[in-house]
Motif scaffolding. Sequence first.
Motif, PDB file in Angstrom:
ATOM      1  N   UNK A   1       6.701  10.963  -2.186  1.00 19.82           N
ATOM      2  CA  UNK A   1       6.673  10.778  -0.858  1.00 19.82           C
ATOM      3  C   UNK A   1       5.923  11.413   0.491  1.00 19.82           C
ATOM      4  N   UNK A   2       5.180  12.152  -0.139  1.00 16.79           N
ATOM      5  CA  UNK A   2       4.543  12.843   0.777  1.00 16.79           C
ATOM      6  C   UNK A   2       3.596  12.030   1.965  1.00 16.79           C
ATOM      7  N   UNK A   3       3.105  10.930   1.447  1.00 18.93           N
ATOM      8  CA  UNK A   3       2.412  10.001   2.267  1.00 18.93           C
ATOM      9  C   UNK A   3       3.066   9.572   3.359  1.00 18.93           C
ATOM     10  N   UNK A   4       4.310   9.466   3.181  1.00 14.59           N
ATOM     11  CA  UNK A   4       5.298   8.960   4.369  1.00 14.59           C
ATOM     12  C   UNK A   4       6.021  10.014   5.258  1.00 14.59           C
ATOM     13  N   UNK A   5       5.911  11.368   4.814  1.00 19.13           N
ATOM     14  CA  UNK A   5       6.410  12.415   5.252  1.00 19.13           C
ATOM     15  C   UNK A   5       5.879  12.746   6.654  1.00 19.13           C
ATOM     16  N   UNK A   6       6.766  13.028   7.718  1.00 18.00           N
ATOM     17  CA  UNK A   6       6.333  13.754   8.899  1.00 18.00           C
ATOM     18  C   UNK A   6       6.371  15.053   8.889  1.00 18.00           C
ATOM     19  N   UNK A   7       7.359  16.044   7.804  1.00 19.69           N
ATOM     20  CA  UNK A   7       7.064  17.411   7.522  1.00 19.69           C
ATOM     21  C   UNK A   7       7.164  17.497   6.123  1.00 19.69           C
ATOM     22  N   UNK A   8       6.447  18.297   5.691  1.00 24.00           N
ATOM     23  CA  UNK A   8       6.532  18.771   4.308  1.00 24.00           C
ATOM     24  C   UNK A   8       7.185  20.175   4.018  1.00 24.00           C
ATOM     25  N   UNK A   9       7.920  20.348   3.233  1.00 26.81           N
ATOM     26  CA  UNK A   9       8.514  21.777   2.979  1.00 26.81           C
ATOM     27  C   UNK A   9       7.959  22.298   1.469  1.00 26.81           C
ATOM     28  N   UNK A  10       7.082  23.083   1.538  1.00 25.92           N
ATOM     29  CA  UNK A  10       6.242  23.413   0.502  1.00 25.92           C
ATOM     30  C   UNK A  10       6.180  25.026   0.299  1.00 25.92           C
ATOM     31  N   UNK A  11       5.507  25.520  -0.684  1.00 26.89           N
ATOM     32  CA  UNK A  11       5.231  26.890  -1.078  1.00 26.89           C
ATOM     33  C   UNK A  11       5.719  27.394  -2.414  1.00 26.89           C
ATOM     34  N   UNK A  12       5.572  28.740  -2.741  1.00 27.23           N
ATOM     35  CA  UNK A  12       5.675  29.269  -4.074  1.00 27.23           C
ATOM     36  C   UNK A  12       7.354  29.727  -4.107  1.00 27.23           C
ATOM     37  N   UNK A  13       7.708  30.338  -5.184  1.00 27.70           N
ATOM     38  CA  UNK A  13       9.003  30.876  -5.406  1.00 27.70           C
ATOM     39  C   UNK A  13       9.380  31.812  -4.207  1.00 27.70           C
ATOM     40  N   UNK A  14       8.395  32.611  -3.675  1.00 21.28           N
ATOM     41  CA  UNK A  14       8.776  33.667  -2.700  1.00 21.28           C
ATOM     42  C   UNK A  14       8.551  33.310  -1.213  1.00 21.28           C
ATOM     43  N   UNK A  15       8.140  31.913  -0.954  1.00 22.65           N
ATOM     44  CA  UNK A  15       7.922  31.859   0.301  1.00 22.65           C
ATOM     45  C   UNK A  15       8.061  30.084   0.524  1.00 22.65           C
ATOM     46  N   UNK A  16       8.686  29.905   1.796  1.00 25.11           N
ATOM     47  CA  UNK A  16       8.860  28.397   2.070  1.00 25.11           C
ATOM     48  C   UNK A  16       8.117  28.235   3.318  1.00 25.11           C
TER      49      UNK A  16
ATOM     50  N   UNK B   1       5.071  22.380   6.710  1.00 24.84           N
ATOM     51  CA  UNK B   1       3.844  22.140   7.046  1.00 24.84           C
ATOM     52  C   UNK B   1       3.762  20.291   7.534  1.00 24.84           C
ATOM     53  N   UNK B   2       3.108  20.418   8.681  1.00 21.32           N
ATOM     54  CA  UNK B   2       3.102  18.900   9.195  1.00 21.32           C
ATOM     55  C   UNK B   2       2.269  17.976   8.207  1.00 21.32           C
ATOM     56  N   UNK B   3       2.360  16.766   8.318  1.00 21.03           N
ATOM     57  CA  UNK B   3       1.739  16.023   7.397  1.00 21.03           C
ATOM     58  C   UNK B   3       0.164  15.771   7.929  1.00 21.03           C
ATOM     59  N   UNK B   4      -0.235  16.146   8.817  1.00 21.19           N
ATOM     60  CA  UNK B   4      -1.658  16.231   9.297  1.00 21.19           C
ATOM     61  C   UNK B   4      -2.387  17.366   8.685  1.00 21.19           C
ATOM     62  N   UNK B   5      -1.695  18.409   8.486  1.00 23.13           N
ATOM     63  CA  UNK B   5      -2.169  19.597   7.942  1.00 23.13           C
ATOM     64  C   UNK B   5      -2.417  19.761   6.216  1.00 23.13           C
ATOM     65  N   UNK B   6      -2.223  18.483   5.668  1.00 20.45           N
ATOM     66  CA  UNK B   6      -2.206  18.402   4.068  1.00 20.45           C
ATOM     67  C   UNK B   6      -3.151  17.254   3.679  1.00 20.45           C
ATOM     68  N   UNK B   7      -3.635  17.528   2.576  1.00 22.40           N
ATOM     69  CA  UNK B   7      -4.470  16.748   1.847  1.00 22.40           C
ATOM     70  C   UNK B   7      -3.794  16.164   0.566  1.00 22.40           C
TER      71      UNK B   7
ATOM     72  N   UNK C   1       0.771  -1.227   0.040  1.00 23.63           N
ATOM     73  CA  UNK C   1      -0.038  -0.146   0.035  1.00 23.63           C
ATOM     74  C   UNK C   1       0.726   1.311   0.097  1.00 23.63           C
ATOM     75  N   UNK C   2       1.867   1.480   0.731  1.00 20.94           N
ATOM     76  CA  UNK C   2       2.548   2.427   1.020  1.00 20.94           C
ATOM     77  C   UNK C   2       3.930   2.489  -0.007  1.00 20.94           C
ATOM     78  N   UNK C   3       4.457   1.265  -0.346  1.00 23.67           N
ATOM     79  CA  UNK C   3       5.684   1.195  -1.187  1.00 23.67           C
ATOM     80  C   UNK C   3       6.686   1.471  -0.466  1.00 23.67           C
ATOM     81  N   UNK C   4       6.771   1.613   0.978  1.00 22.51           N
ATOM     82  CA  UNK C   4       7.811   1.955   1.750  1.00 22.51           C
ATOM     83  C   UNK C   4       8.057   0.854   2.901  1.00 22.51           C
ATOM     84  N   UNK C   5       9.205   0.930   3.078  1.00 22.87           N
ATOM     85  CA  UNK C   5       9.437  -0.074   4.428  1.00 22.87           C
ATOM     86  C   UNK C   5       9.849   0.651   5.787  1.00 22.87           C
ATOM     87  N   UNK C   6       9.330   0.656   6.919  1.00 25.60           N
ATOM     88  CA  UNK C   6       9.837   1.147   8.220  1.00 25.60           C
ATOM     89  C   UNK C   6      11.138   0.488   8.489  1.00 25.60           C
ATOM     90  N   UNK C   7      10.838  -0.911   8.411  1.00 24.17           N
ATOM     91  CA  UNK C   7      11.933  -1.568   8.726  1.00 24.17           C
ATOM     92  C   UNK C   7      13.375  -1.283   7.905  1.00 24.17           C
TER      93      UNK C   7
END
Length: 356
Positions: A135-150, A153-159, A36-42
């Motif tokens: 890999x946004x689905x397994x990230x704990x923190x996402x670095x997002x924005x436009x060219x003028x902002x960084x 964003x925590x994973x819980x705050x995105x869809x 499902x995730x394509x990733x391995x915690x192990x």
Amino acid sequence: MDFTFNDEQLSFQDSVRAFLTNQVTPERLRELWASDSGRSDELWAQLADLGLTALNVPEEFGGLGLNETDWVLLAQECGYAALAEPLLDSLLVGAPLLAALDDAQRGLKAEWLERIAAGRARLAVGHPDNLLVADAHVADLLLLGSQDEVHAVPRAAVSLTHSVSLDPGRRLYSVSWTPSAATLVASGEQARALWAGAFERGALACAAQLLGLAKRMVDLAVDYSFERKQFGKPIGSFQAVKHLMANVAVLIEFAKGPLYRAAQSLAEGHAQAALHVSQARLACAEAAMLAAKNAIQVHGAMGYTWEVDLQLYMKRAWALDKVWGDRALHKARLCRALFEQGLATGAGHTFARPAN
């Protein structure tokens, strides 16, 4: 001037190669494709135990404090194994971006960089030039924005909306989120500089992976050419088949120089680092694309099939050829420098240092 890697760098590369060869097998890649995730915690925990999650984190936050010349060889090995885990995006693109934030964000930096170094957190980087976030689905923190902002964003705050990739090992997502003052960590000129640095590191990591993939496809094709027989002889004994692989081997060797120079340029903050990255990206992509083409010719049409390992690495190479700037973008950067800015070229300028 010494352009060779030191014993510690080569030893670390050998250790990573041995680990990935044993742990990231074609069979395991197929299993991850089907999960499902394509990733391995192990597997992520094993990477942390090896010290790879602390690679690019500054020492003050519990990391090893290494730079681009230290990790470029390791990125090659990640490409050779077609590693699916978001190690390079987290450590080689995201972590330096966090580390470069100003002192006003020191609390955020300390919290996340310490967790990343310990292997307890993963990053996803939604660079403005990349439409989809890996890999946004397994990230704990996402670095997002436009060219003028960084924004951090925590994973819980995105869809997230999943987008199918040519390479099933890459998990790509459209990210919906609401910017706020609480998530803003850089703006204006600082944000543009952070995104520019992230782009160059991402393109360099992509180039290194492509070079590793090219080598893996050649190795698979050579092995197959000794097993497959026609007219009572291994097809690898035929001159036409030898030439196919020799042509790729030449491009692989020619790509190493630009790749390693680009790594050194980024590590030292060279004024032409972006151009060096573009040259490396083009050289490594050319080697990988020819490797895929010629390896398919050696295998025949069966090289596309699920049962044959070649398709695992070929699909990854095709996918990486389109991220962190495609070949058209990197060619355009070099063309502007050569024909509009009058960039000095030739052997006499290859190792020239910019005036301080």
